[in-house]
Design an enzyme around this catalytic site. Structure first.
Site, mmCIF file in Angstrom:
data_model
loop_
_atom_site.group_PDB
_atom_site.id
_atom_site.type_symbol
_atom_site.label_atom_id
_atom_site.label_comp_id
_atom_site.label_asym_id
_atom_site.label_seq_id
_atom_site.Cartn_x
_atom_site.Cartn_y
_atom_site.Cartn_z
ATOM 1 N N GLU A 4 8.699 -64.660 19.698
ATOM 2 C CA GLU A 4 8.056 -64.860 21.008
ATOM 3 C C GLU A 4 7.863 -66.349 21.289
ATOM 4 O O GLU A 4 7.997 -67.203 20.405
ATOM 5 C CB GLU A 4 6.720 -64.108 21.041
ATOM 6 C CG GLU A 4 6.932 -62.618 20.882
ATOM 7 C CD GLU A 4 5.678 -61.788 21.098
ATOM 8 O OE1 GLU A 4 4.568 -62.339 21.039
ATOM 9 O OE2 GLU A 4 5.840 -60.569 21.313
ATOM 10 N N CYS A 11 14.241 -60.749 21.721
ATOM 11 C CA CYS A 11 14.018 -59.456 21.064
ATOM 12 C C CYS A 11 14.733 -59.412 19.708
ATOM 13 O O CYS A 11 15.721 -60.118 19.483
ATOM 14 C CB CYS A 11 14.560 -58.321 21.921
ATOM 15 S SG CYS A 11 13.675 -58.045 23.454
ATOM 16 N N GLU A 41 16.670 -57.107 18.480
ATOM 17 C CA GLU A 41 18.067 -56.655 18.544
ATOM 18 C C GLU A 41 18.995 -57.816 18.870
ATOM 19 O O GLU A 41 20.059 -57.988 18.273
ATOM 20 C CB GLU A 41 18.237 -55.567 19.610
ATOM 21 C CG GLU A 41 17.441 -54.305 19.367
ATOM 22 C CD GLU A 41 16.061 -54.330 20.014
ATOM 23 O OE1 GLU A 41 15.395 -55.392 19.984
ATOM 24 O OE2 GLU A 41 15.644 -53.289 20.539
HETATM 25 N N1 THU Z 1 10.930 -56.362 21.877
HETATM 26 C C1 THU Z 1 11.987 -56.293 21.019
HETATM 27 O O1 THU Z 1 12.042 -57.035 20.025
HETATM 28 N N2 THU Z 1 12.968 -55.397 21.286
HETATM 29 C C2 THU Z 1 13.012 -54.603 22.390
HETATM 30 O O2 THU Z 1 13.978 -53.883 22.602
HETATM 31 C C3 THU Z 1 11.886 -54.601 23.325
HETATM 32 C C4 THU Z 1 10.778 -55.524 23.036
HETATM 33 C C5 THU Z 1 9.869 -57.340 21.619
HETATM 34 C C6 THU Z 1 9.766 -58.449 22.633
HETATM 35 C C7 THU Z 1 8.335 -58.861 22.519
HETATM 36 O O3 THU Z 1 8.213 -59.822 21.503
HETATM 37 C C8 THU Z 1 7.613 -57.605 22.075
HETATM 38 O O4 THU Z 1 8.613 -56.701 21.635
HETATM 39 C C9 THU Z 1 6.792 -56.937 23.177
HETATM 40 O O5 THU Z 1 7.570 -56.686 24.287
#
Ligand code: THU
Length: 133
Positions: free
Chosen positions: A50, A59, A61
């Protein structure tokens, strides 16, 4: 849980679970780990990273896919996503489009410590954007 999965998928879940420990999620406190298996068989992992600008967040993925492409691989056959959330976390819309760029009949597996869901990427994202002029 993993006992009923074939070993190659069970290994991906374990890798996603382990890398989740390194998630950098001070703003949402929602920690995600992902693992992708390239066509070669190699596994690449990523966690969410983040940023205080929020929009700069990456994210899990996409972090895993960036590792795969940086290693010279551009085709993947499976993606696993691990959280400890009550509701299984499927890849977000942006990650689906990025997976679509590189997937070859991929399987998607979402897991938490209690359950998992396995489905074909084509069922999760049946109609990706295609760049055709
Ligand atoms: N997030 C992911 O890592 N993968 C996803 O497919 C959706 C959301 C993360 C982004 C952020 O750091 C946290 O989850 C909350 O949205």
């Amino acid at each position: 849980m993993s006992a009923v999965l074939p070993p190659e998928l069970s290994e991906l879940v374990t890798a996603a679970r382990e890398v989740r420990e390194r998630a950098y999620a001070p703003y949402s406190a929602f920690r995600v780990g992902a693992a992708v298996r390239a066509c070669s068989g190699r596994v690449f992992v990523g966690c969410n990273v983040e940023n205080k600008s929020y929009g700069g967040t990456i994210c899990a993925e996409r972090a895993a896919i960036l590792q795969m492409v940086s290693a010279g691989e551009t085709a993947l056959v499976a993606v696993a996503v691990f959280t400890d959330a009550e509701t299984l976390a499927m890849p977000c819309g942006l990650c689906r489009q990025v997976i679509a760029e590189f997937e070859q009949s991929a399987q998607v597996l979402a897991a938490n410590p209690r359950e998992f869901k396995l489905l074909a990427f084509s069922a999760l994202f049946p109609d990706p954007f295609v760049l055709s002029r």
